[in-house]
Enzyme design. Structure first.
Site, PDB file in Angstrom:
ATOM      1  CG  HIS A 139      52.710  78.615  47.078  1.00 52.93           C
ATOM      2  ND1 HIS A 139      52.647  79.902  46.612  1.00 52.93           N
ATOM      3  CD2 HIS A 139      53.895  78.514  47.726  1.00 52.93           C
ATOM      4  CE1 HIS A 139      53.746  80.549  46.945  1.00 52.93           C
ATOM      5  NE2 HIS A 139      54.529  79.734  47.637  1.00 52.93           N
ATOM      6  CD  GLU A 140      54.875  75.610  50.302  1.00 47.61           C
ATOM      7  OE1 GLU A 140      56.068  75.359  50.025  1.00 47.61           O
ATOM      8  OE2 GLU A 140      54.492  76.731  50.698  1.00 47.61           O
ATOM      9  CG  HIS A 196      58.061  76.740  46.302  1.00 50.75           C
ATOM     10  ND1 HIS A 196      58.675  77.797  45.680  1.00 50.75           N
ATOM     11  CD2 HIS A 196      57.215  77.289  47.219  1.00 50.75           C
ATOM     12  CE1 HIS A 196      58.212  78.931  46.193  1.00 50.75           C
ATOM     13  NE2 HIS A 196      57.317  78.650  47.117  1.00 50.75           N
ATOM     14  CG  ASP A 218      58.106  82.124  47.690  1.00 53.43           C
ATOM     15  OD1 ASP A 218      58.774  81.650  48.623  1.00 53.43           O
ATOM     16  OD2 ASP A 218      56.989  81.692  47.352  1.00 53.43           O
TER      17      ASP A 218
HETATM   18 ZN    ZN Z   1      56.405  80.015  48.392  1.00 51.66          ZN
END
Ligand code: ZN
Length: 306
Positions: A192-193, A196, A270
């Site tokens: 997930h990170e 980003h 988010d």
């Molecule tokens: Zn996030």
């Protein structure tokens, strides 16, 4: 007169009585949104709080301007205040205090490090340059955290690296090492990170990537942080679009690895952030070709524009 005021109409009445006995006098109400939120909404459903707000309004209406009592209040969330408080005739002036600029931050740091043993290598100007968007309270916190970090090392003086550690803590919250994540959760957070971070690097318009972490902090399992190189006072359309793209990078990475049915709720904040930006771009900032430069609906707080 300094006194602690909790909630309660009687306390509010008391406060104003005290003030009138001690004229000339300033009543300062910090974080007035705690009692002055819009009545009858989620922000202020509590009956006692409503009582306090009503009493406050009654007291303020009782002033004829010559009593020598000045009421001063502060809030970080002016948009949540009850309209009765912001109506003209209640508070005569509204002063917006923006986050301090680089020079301001340096001065504030100087105040909060006055009685702290700084290493000769510490350049407060450099610390100030690296902390755009920090409020006065954040900077005070930063100075204290740096001192704590130095103490933990057993050092006599605070160094630049103590400030660096403190900065991450102030910016992202304390690490929650006690939270035990399963390997699977940790792996998913990493994807997930990384999503980003990748989008942030690939889509032009985002601030430089400062740090990516999968150590849980606060309610977040991980963080990806961008930091502007300098103070920013405005933002352009392509930059807002880049931020929206970055916000969805986490969810998209999860989808690519785990499939559309395997995504987690980790993207909830988010999505909130991206939706708020999109709505403002269309309804307030005239950045939609279809809708055009028109304002729809009440102004919202647009603090993300910095
Ligand atoms: Zn996030």
């Amino acid at each position: 007169v300094e006194m602690f005021v909790g909630v309660g109409a009687a306390r509010a009445r008391d406060l104003f009585e005290q003030a009138k006995k001690h004229t000339p006098c300033i009543i300062f109400i910090d974080e007035i949104d705690a009692i002055g939120g819009t009545r009858g909404t989620g922000a202020n459903k509590h009956e006692e709080r409503e009582g306090t707000l009503n009493q406050l309004l009654v007291e303020m209406d009782g002033f004829d301007g010559s009593e020598g009592v000045i009421v001063l209040a502060a809030t970080n969330r002016p948009e949540t205040l009850d309209s009765a408080l912001t109506r003209s005739g209640r508070f005569d002036r509204q002063v917006t205090v923006n986050a301090p600029d680089k020079k301001g931050r340096e001065e504030i740091l100087r105040v909060h490090t006055r009685n702290k043993p700084l290493d000769p290598d510490v350049q407060l100007g450099t610390v100030a340059r690296g902390t755009p968007g920090f409020s006065g309270a954040d900077l005070e916190n930063l100075a204290n955290e740096a001192a704590l970090w130095a103490a933990r090392r057993g050092a006599d003086t605070i160094t630049m690296s103590d400030f660096e550690h403190a900065k991450d803590k102030v910016m992202m919250g304390a690490e929650r090492k006690s939270l035990i994540m399963t390997d699977e959760e940790r792996r998913m957070t990493a994807y997930h990170e990384a999503g980003h971070a990748l989008v942030s690097l690939k889509v032009p318009g985002n601030d430089p990537l400062h740090m990516v972490s999968i150590i849980p902090r606060g309610r977040a399992f991980g963080v990806t942080v961008n930091l502007p190189v300098d103070d920013r006072f405005s933002v352009k359309k392509f930059e807002l679009k880049a931020r929206m793209a970055m916000a969805y990078g986490g969810r998209i990475a999860e989808e690519m690895i785990y499939g559309p049915e395997g995504v987690s709720g980790g993207a909830s904040s988010d999505i909130v952030q991206a939706t708020r930006m999109a709505r403002a771009m269309v309804a307030q900032l005239g950045m939609s070709d279809k809708v055009g430069p028109v304002n729809y609906g009440a102004d919202q707080e647009m603090s993300f524009l910095k």
